[in-house]
Design a protein around this motif. Structure first.
Motif, PDB file in Angstrom:
ATOM      1  N   VAL A   1       3.758  -0.490  -8.364  1.00 10.16           N
ATOM      2  CA  VAL A   1       2.625   0.090  -9.089  1.00 10.16           C
ATOM      3  C   VAL A   1       3.163   0.805 -10.322  1.00 10.16           C
ATOM      4  N   VAL A   2       2.324   0.925 -11.338  1.00  9.65           N
ATOM      5  CA  VAL A   2       2.699   1.594 -12.587  1.00  9.65           C
ATOM      6  C   VAL A   2       1.664   2.659 -12.911  1.00  9.65           C
ATOM      7  N   THR A   3       2.100   3.784 -13.489  1.00 10.43           N
ATOM      8  CA  THR A   3       1.186   4.799 -14.010  1.00 10.43           C
ATOM      9  C   THR A   3       1.451   5.001 -15.495  1.00 10.43           C
ATOM     10  N   ALA A   4       0.406   5.395 -16.222  1.00 11.87           N
ATOM     11  CA  ALA A   4       0.512   5.704 -17.647  1.00 11.87           C
ATOM     12  C   ALA A   4       0.548   7.219 -17.826  1.00 11.87           C
TER      13      ALA A   4
ATOM     14  N   GLY B   1       0.790  -1.226   0.000  1.00 10.26           N
ATOM     15  CA  GLY B   1       0.000   0.000   0.000  1.00 10.26           C
ATOM     16  C   GLY B   1       0.819   1.271   0.000  1.00 10.26           C
ATOM     17  N   GLY B   2       2.141   1.158   0.005  1.00 11.65           N
ATOM     18  CA  GLY B   2       3.017   2.341  -0.043  1.00 11.65           C
ATOM     19  C   GLY B   2       3.347   2.900   1.322  1.00 11.65           C
ATOM     20  N   PRO B   3       3.927   4.107   1.363  1.00 11.01           N
ATOM     21  CA  PRO B   3       4.102   5.049   0.244  1.00 11.01           C
ATOM     22  C   PRO B   3       5.131   4.559  -0.777  1.00 11.01           C
ATOM     23  N   TYR B   4       4.865   4.906  -2.046  1.00 14.29           N
ATOM     24  CA  TYR B   4       5.692   4.445  -3.145  1.00 14.29           C
ATOM     25  C   TYR B   4       6.728   5.500  -3.536  1.00 14.29           C
TER      26      TYR B   4
ATOM     27  N   SER C   1       3.456  -7.715  -6.128  1.00 16.61           N
ATOM     28  CA  SER C   1       4.605  -7.876  -5.238  1.00 16.61           C
ATOM     29  C   SER C   1       5.434  -9.090  -5.627  1.00 16.61           C
ATOM     30  N   ALA C   2       6.691  -9.061  -5.224  1.00 15.22           N
ATOM     31  CA  ALA C   2       7.594 -10.180  -5.470  1.00 15.22           C
ATOM     32  C   ALA C   2       8.756 -10.094  -4.487  1.00 15.22           C
ATOM     33  N   THR C   3       9.370 -11.267  -4.188  1.00 15.91           N
ATOM     34  CA  THR C   3      10.504 -11.333  -3.267  1.00 15.91           C
ATOM     35  C   THR C   3      11.668 -11.988  -3.986  1.00 15.91           C
TER      36      THR C   3
END
Length: 232
Positions: free
Chosen positions: A200-203, A171-174, A217-219
């Motif tokens: 997260v990604v934005t366009a 949930g961030g903050p990012y 998510s990934a580890t």
């Protein structure tokens, strides 16, 4: 002077303040706080029958009298969000005492006079197409590897590029880690094995930036312990 309302705020534009003279200033009134705020000024003084209209959230000031008591053909556009004025294509005729109206996304300047000539002509201004920010990115996938995370997402048709952000808490903050990505994949190698990262990604296009995509998510792992593949 003239005044218009945009997003619940009143903008008082130009006019005349005796004995100081003709004005190029703009003030914004916020009814919620009962306060006036001075905004960026127009490029020239305008008074006496300047015409103002709102289109797509922007203010257009068209014609009126200038400092030399001449009728202006000048058209200026004000963006309340950025507080910036831009000069647009001028009318072919200077106009004062005219009227303006918006129909189907176009601005009509009607009649008036260009001293000493009385006008019956009508001119129409078509603003450039209004570009809106793209929709949010969908389909974000994060796949962990050895000291890396591979990311991919679904293309947004009207996006020019993408910005990638991550956090170490769901949930961030990012924090943005890459910008102006022109494809739909990215490999994050600035990672620590054993740490879970949330992405997260934005366009982005000329109209602005979208909201965040859904989180993935990934580890990443160094795979230093024994493993075997069993094929059946």
């Amino acid at each position: 002077h003239n005044a218009v309302v945009v997003d619940g705020k009143i903008y008082a534009i130009g006019g005349y303040n005796s004995p100081d003279g003709k004005l190029d200033s703009v003030e914004e009134y916020n009814p919620d706080t009962n306060t006036w705020t001075e905004k960026s000024s127009m490029s020239v003084e305008k008074y006496n029958r300047l015409q103002v209209v709102v289109l797509a959230g922007k203010i257009y000031v068209i014609g009126g009298f200038g400092a030399a008591n001449n009728c202006l053909s000048l058209v200026e556009e004000y963006d309340p969000v950025t507080n910036i004025w831009n000069t647009k294509t001028s009318m072919s005729t200077g106009r004062g005492g005219h009227q303006v109206a918006v129909v189907d996304g176009k601005i009509y300047a009607i009649a008036g006079y260009d001293s000493p000539t009385t006008l019956s002509s009508v001119e129409v201004y078509t603003p450039p197409a209004q570009i809106t920010a793209p929709e949010a990115v969908t389909g974000l996938v994060a796949i962990a590897g050895v000291s890396k995370v591979d990311l991919s997402w679904t293309e947004v048709s009207d996006a020019d590029s993408y910005n990638l952000s991550r956090a170490t808490t769901a949930g961030g903050p990012y924090t943005e880690i890459a910008s102006a990505i022109t494809g739909t994949t990215y490999t994050d190698t600035d990672v620590t094995n054993g740490t879970t990262y949330y992405y997260v990604v934005t366009a982005v296009n000329a109209g602005g930036e979208s909201g965040y995509s859904s989180e993935a998510s990934a580890t990443p792992d160094d795979l230093s312990y024994d493993r075997a593949l069993l094929e059946i």
